[in-house]
Design an enzyme around this catalytic site. Sequence first.
Site, short mmCIF file in Angstrom:
data_model
loop_
_atom_site.label_atom_id
_atom_site.label_comp_id
_atom_site.label_asym_id
_atom_site.label_seq_id
_atom_site.Cartn_x
_atom_site.Cartn_y
_atom_site.Cartn_z
N LYS A 21 -1.31 6.71 16.32
CA LYS A 21 -0.88 6.35 17.69
C LYS A 21 -0.57 7.62 18.47
O LYS A 21 -0.26 8.67 17.90
CB LYS A 21 0.34 5.42 17.68
CG LYS A 21 1.63 6.00 17.07
CD LYS A 21 2.47 6.84 18.01
CE LYS A 21 3.68 7.46 17.32
NZ LYS A 21 4.19 8.70 17.89
N ASP A 148 8.61 3.15 13.77
CA ASP A 148 7.26 3.02 14.36
C ASP A 148 6.38 2.02 13.62
O ASP A 148 5.25 1.76 14.05
CB ASP A 148 6.53 4.38 14.31
CG ASP A 148 7.08 5.39 15.30
OD1 ASP A 148 7.83 4.98 16.21
OD2 ASP A 148 6.76 6.58 15.16
O1 C5P Z 1 12.74 5.31 11.70
P1 C5P Z 1 12.16 6.58 11.18
O2 C5P Z 1 12.32 6.72 9.69
O3 C5P Z 1 10.76 6.84 11.61
O4 C5P Z 1 13.03 7.73 11.83
C1 C5P Z 1 13.00 9.06 11.35
C2 C5P Z 1 14.15 9.83 11.97
O5 C5P Z 1 13.90 10.07 13.36
C3 C5P Z 1 15.50 9.15 11.94
O6 C5P Z 1 16.15 9.40 10.72
C4 C5P Z 1 16.21 9.79 13.11
O7 C5P Z 1 16.67 11.10 12.77
C5 C5P Z 1 15.10 9.98 14.12
N1 C5P Z 1 14.98 8.84 15.06
C6 C5P Z 1 15.95 8.66 16.02
N2 C5P Z 1 15.85 7.60 16.89
C7 C5P Z 1 14.81 6.76 16.82
C8 C5P Z 1 13.80 6.92 15.84
C9 C5P Z 1 13.92 7.99 14.97
O8 C5P Z 1 16.91 9.43 16.14
N3 C5P Z 1 14.72 5.74 17.67
#
Ligand code: C5P
Length: 319
Positions: A21, A148
Amino acid sequence: MSTSYRPFDTGHLLRIKAPAKINLHLEVLGLRADGFHELAMVMQSIDLADYLEITRNEDGEINLSVDDPNLSTGDDNLIIKAARLIRDNSGVKGLGANIHLCKKIPIGAGLAGGSSDGAATLFGLNSLWGLAFTRKKLISLAAELGSDIPFCLEGGTQLCFGRGEKLESLKACSPFMAVILIKDPSVSVSTPWAYGRCREIRGAHYLESESDFERCRQQLRDENWLKNWSISEPPPLKNDLQKVVAPEISSVQNGLELLSELPGSLGVAMSGSGPSCFALYSSYNKAKDVFDQNRERLSTSGLESWCCSFQPQGVTSES
Ligand code: C5P
C-alpha cells in the site's frame, strides 16, 4: 462460528497475492490512551506484491520458509503470529500449514509488506483450513495483529481512522492511476521510531478531544478522493511523518527532490513511515513512459524503483 474440520488434500497449494500500500494522506491527529497515535489516512493498494504459497500439513506445525535471507522465519514474523492467532481462534486441534513467502515488497519501507503478509495468512488459512470465519471476524483478528492489517485484507482505496484499523471504503480511487515508487535499498525505517520522532517534535500541538478528531475525519471524508485529478487540480497528498523523517534521512529528501523533477506527475510524497516515496500519475501509461525514460537516472542515484498501477483490492487468492 463453524469449527468443523473438513477432510483435506495435503497436496493442494494456495497461492495468495499480498499487495503493498501507499498513503495518499497520513495525518497524525493526536496520542491515544493506549500509546498509539490517532490517525486520519487515505490508503491505496498498489500492484507490487508478495506471494504466499500455502499447503496443509498433517503434523500440526506451522512452518515458514522465505526466499529472502534478511527476513526472520521465527515467532516475530507476522505470518507466524497470524497463523497462530487464527488457529487459536478456530478451536480446532491439529491444524498445520507449510507457508512459503516470495518476498517482493521491500522490508521496512512504509509499504506495509509485513502487514500484507499477515493479512494474506489470515485470508489463506481461513480458506485452506475450511474455517469459514466471516470477513468481519477476519478484520477483527487483523486489527489484533497490527494497525495496517485490516486495510491490507480489504485494500483498494480506503479512509482509515483510529490506529489505522477503522476502515471506511471508497470505491477504487481511479483504477487507471499509477505511481513511480522509489526506495533506497540501504535504508529502512522503524515505524515506532518515526512515530516517536513525531511525538517529540509535534506532541505539544497534538489535538486532544474526540470532537477535534472527528472534525478532521469529516474534512477527509468531504474531500472527493474519487475525482479525476489533473495537474491543474492535483490531489491533496499529505504525510505528517514525512515532515519528521525527511530531515533526518537524506535519501528521502533527495528521493523526493528527484521525483519532483520528473515530468507530468500529480504530486510526490513519502509513503507511511518511509523511506519509500512515490510520484503519482493519472494513468499507468503516463507513469510507464516517464519511468522508462528515467530508469537509468533512478538506478545511478542508487535507488530501487518500480512503476505500479493502483489495485482495486487487497489480498486475493490466485489458485
Ligand atoms: O500496529 P503496528 O504494529 O503496525 O504499529 C507499530 C508501531 O507503530 C506501534 O508500536 C507504535 O509505535 C507505532 N504506531 C503508532 N500509532 C499508530 C500506528 C502505529 O504510534 N496508529
